[in-house]
Structure formats: C-alpha cells, structure tokens
Design an enzyme around this catalytic site. Structure first.
Site, PDB file in Angstrom:
ATOM      1  N   LYS A 196       0.856  -1.186   0.000  1.00 47.64           N
ATOM      2  CA  LYS A 196       0.000   0.000   0.000  1.00 47.64           C
ATOM      3  C   LYS A 196       0.889   1.232   0.000  1.00 47.64           C
ATOM      4  O   LYS A 196       1.684   1.426   0.915  1.00 47.64           O
ATOM      5  CB  LYS A 196      -0.903  -0.011   1.231  1.00 47.64           C
ATOM      6  CG  LYS A 196      -1.755   1.250   1.341  1.00 47.64           C
ATOM      7  CD  LYS A 196      -2.750   1.170   2.474  1.00 47.64           C
ATOM      8  CE  LYS A 196      -3.523   2.473   2.593  1.00 47.64           C
ATOM      9  NZ  LYS A 196      -4.522   2.431   3.661  1.00 47.64           N
ATOM     10  N   LYS A 249      -2.248  -1.562  -3.883  1.00 50.33           N
ATOM     11  CA  LYS A 249      -3.085  -0.368  -3.848  1.00 50.33           C
ATOM     12  C   LYS A 249      -2.232   0.889  -3.905  1.00 50.33           C
ATOM     13  O   LYS A 249      -1.238   0.949  -3.185  1.00 50.33           O
ATOM     14  CB  LYS A 249      -3.872  -0.403  -2.534  1.00 50.33           C
ATOM     15  CG  LYS A 249      -4.722   0.795  -2.268  1.00 50.33           C
ATOM     16  CD  LYS A 249      -5.288   0.706  -0.889  1.00 50.33           C
ATOM     17  CE  LYS A 249      -5.992   1.989  -0.585  1.00 50.33           C
ATOM     18  NZ  LYS A 249      -6.393   2.097   0.783  1.00 50.33           N
TER      19      LYS A 249
HETATM   20  C1  PBG Z   1      -7.414   3.453   5.521  1.00 54.00           C
HETATM   21  C2  PBG Z   1      -7.647   3.387   4.063  1.00 54.00           C
HETATM   22  C3  PBG Z   1      -7.475   4.375   3.074  1.00 54.00           C
HETATM   23  C4  PBG Z   1      -7.978   3.837   1.880  1.00 54.00           C
HETATM   24  C5  PBG Z   1      -8.396   2.558   2.161  1.00 54.00           C
HETATM   25  N1  PBG Z   1      -8.167   2.291   3.498  1.00 54.00           N
HETATM   26  C6  PBG Z   1      -6.991   5.766   3.186  1.00 54.00           C
HETATM   27  C7  PBG Z   1      -5.589   6.024   3.534  1.00 54.00           C
HETATM   28  O1  PBG Z   1      -4.765   5.135   3.687  1.00 54.00           O
HETATM   29  O2  PBG Z   1      -5.311   7.207   3.720  1.00 54.00           O
HETATM   30  C8  PBG Z   1      -8.047   4.545   0.566  1.00 54.00           C
HETATM   31  C9  PBG Z   1      -9.073   3.999  -0.402  1.00 54.00           C
HETATM   32  C10 PBG Z   1      -9.410   4.884  -1.554  1.00 54.00           C
HETATM   33  O3  PBG Z   1      -8.756   5.919  -1.803  1.00 54.00           O
HETATM   34  O4  PBG Z   1     -10.368   4.545  -2.260  1.00 54.00           O
HETATM   35  N2  PBG Z   1      -6.113   3.564   5.946  1.00 54.00           N
END
Ligand code: PBG
Length: 325
Positions: A196, A249
């Site tokens: 991520k 992601k």
């Molecule tokens: C929680 C999380 C996030 C997303 C999914 N889980 C935000 C982040 O990490 O700031 C983003 C999902 C999206 O942008 O559709 N940590």
C-alpha cells in the site's frame, strides 16, 4: 507469395471473434464494492468528490444490501464513520461500532454476500493517524498492533467473512492472525493491504471517510511510490505472517507491481482501484472528455490483465448494471 503472411488483424474482424480470443475477461465474481457506513439517521449522503457513491446510515443500509444482493455481487468492503473519535480509536473495535453493526445487518439480510472489513484506525482516531502516536507525532508500531488485533477480533465476532488490515504497521498480519486464532476465528481469512503506497490518489476517500490526518502525512508507514523491490518484500513478509490474500493499492498507477506480485506469490491477488482513480474518470466523463463506461471497463481490464484476481472498485455495482460483467 502475397505479403504479409502474418496478419494478426484476421482475429480482430468481428465482435464475436474478438471476444473468443480475448485473453482477459472481467467477471462479476471478481468484483468487490467498497461502502461507507456512517453514524446518524436516515442518511444516504452523496460524496462530492465521488459521484454515485454515498455514506449510508444503518437504518438506510438495508436498501443498499438488497440492491447488491439482487445484482449478485460477491463481496463488499466496509469503512466506518463513527459518531465520535478519540485517541483509543474506540469506534474501530467497539461491539456497537458502525462497521460491526453493519456487518451483522449484512449477514442477517444477505448471508451469502461476503463482508470484508477494512481494519484500520485512521477513521476512528481524533488525530486521523492509523495508530497510537509517540510524543513527536510518529505512529508507534508495536503498541498499535494490539488495537488492530482488537479491531479485527470485534469484526470477526460481528460476522466478518474476511479481515483486511490497511494500516501498514510492521507485523500486523501475524498479530491479527494470532488474536483471531486465540478467539476461535482460525477460519477467518486475512486479505492484507500488503503493498500500500502513500498515494495522492486517496484524496477523495479521505473526504468520504473523514480520515485525513490532522497533521503530517502517512509516509512514515505507507510505501514510497518510487519503490518496487520493497513491495515484494512487504508482500513476502505478509505471506510469511499468514496472509491468505494479498492486495496492491492503488491499482492503475501500479500495474507493474501487480504483475510482479502475481509472479512472485501463489495466493489470490487483489488490486484496489482507489477513490482518486474513480474520481478522475468521473470528472473527465462529466466534462465529456472521456466515455465513462469504456474508460472504466478498459481500466479494470488492464488491472486484471496485470494479474489481479480480485478487483476492489467503486464501479462494481455499475459494472453489473451496465451489463459489462
Ligand atoms: C485506511 C484506508 C485508506 C484507503 C483505504 N483504506 C486511506 C488512507 O490510507 O489514507 C483509501 C481507499 C481509496 O482511496 O479509495 N487507511
């Protein structure tokens, strides 16, 4: 001999032939719809930067559950907006947290639909970071693991079919696995957000989930977009710690990572077409600059072609409605 001998265009002559030789097919079974569940009453609140997406209060959620079940989508990924936030992220792990209540509702009303709970703390902490903070404002890794494990167990207790940790703390898959096993949930799988990235593409989500950090950013725990080898390291660590599925992601800016991960592991690979990817298509389509359906289908096809088995996308519901899966 007439030239050329090789004519790849022979297989592109009509729609039926093209579909017969298509190497990648999108299927309904691979789609996962993210949903935002909010505290409050009688809410189906449109999210400004994500047209077509809503924040659902629990009393209005049944209509969405029925819709998704009718469309025969296989799974949802739940995010919560609690009534109050604190430093302990109480809303994340409380038995009556919005996600826990929503999960129970889903399992009563549409038991076959798989409920995936996003396991993170940033939507629930007063400062918007994904764990406990040190005096100098860093997220403290090891003490945060307990909160994450507690959150995962409460989600499993509510009936979650899959636990999806998205916090990027080191060692969280092992901590969550151990806690789930200890509480009798050894059969609940973990889909880890393994690679991520600290991405600007999460912008609209942070508005949707009210989870923007009050100060600083998430680069102290999420990955640097410049890194590819490190993604493999993260993925292999999560596999080693007991992850059952792996996620990359965002998706489209990271197709190379999806392919590398697909080649490196045998586990199912999911890719998350995030809020910013969705918002870009929506905005361009609203201006008449792109054809929305064709752009969405092409993007998801590219993500699947790169090697994703599962597609987490705000377009899931729409793809079924369009008849594209
Ligand atoms: C929680 C999380 C996030 C997303 C999914 N889980 C935000 C982040 O990490 O700031 C983003 C999902 C999206 O942008 O559709 N940590």
């Amino acid at each position: 001999m007439a030239f050329p001998t090789h004519r790849p265009r022979r297989l592109r002559r009509n729609e039926t032939l093209r579909s017969m030789v298509a190497e990648t097919r999108l299927s309904r079974q691979s789609l996962i719809q993210p949903l935002f569940i909010t505290a409050g009453h009688d809410l189906r609140e449109p999210i400004g930067s994500m047209p077509g997406q809503y924040r659902w209060s629990l009393d209005r959620l049944p209509e969405m559950i029925d819709t998704l079940a009718e469309l025969d989508l296989p799974a949802v990924l739940l995010f919560g907006l609690p009534a109050t936030k604190d430093t302990e992220a109480t809303g994340a792990w409380h038995e009556d947290g919005v996600v826990q209540q929503a999960t129970r509702l889903f399992k009563q009303r549409a038991p076959r639909l798989q409920v995936i709970c996003d396991t993170c703390l940033c939507e629930y902490t007063s400062h918007g970071h994904c764990g406990y903070l040190t005096a100098d404002g860093q997220v403290e890794n090891d003490s945060t693991l307990g909160l994450l494990a507690r959150t995962a167990v409460s989600q499993a207790r509510a009936g979650a079919d899959i636990i999806a940790p998205s916090d990027m703390m080191d060692g969280r898959v092992a901590a969550i696995r151990a806690a789930l096993d200890a509480e009798g949930y050894s059969d609940v799988p973990i889909m880890s957000y393994a690679a991520k990235y600290a991405s600007a593409f999460y912008g609209p989500f942070r508005e949707a989930a009210d989870s923007a950090p009050a100060f600083g950013d998430r680069r102290g725990y999420q990955m640097d977009p410049a890194n590819r080898r490190e993604a493999l390291r993260e993925v292999l660590l999560d596999v080693d710690e007991g992850a059952d599925m792996i996620m990359v992601k965002p998706a489209m800016p990271y197709l190379d990572i999806i392919r590398e991960v697909r080649n490196a592991v045998d586990l199912p690979v999911a890719a998350y077409q995030v809020s910013g990817e969705y918002a870009m298509i929506k905005a361009a389509a609203a201006n008449g600059w792109l054809d929305e359906q064709r752009t969405a289908v092409e993007s998801l096809t590219a993500i699947a072609r790169a090697g994703a088995d599962l597609l987490i996308t705000y377009y899931a519901e729409q793809m079924v409605r369009w008849g594209c899966v």
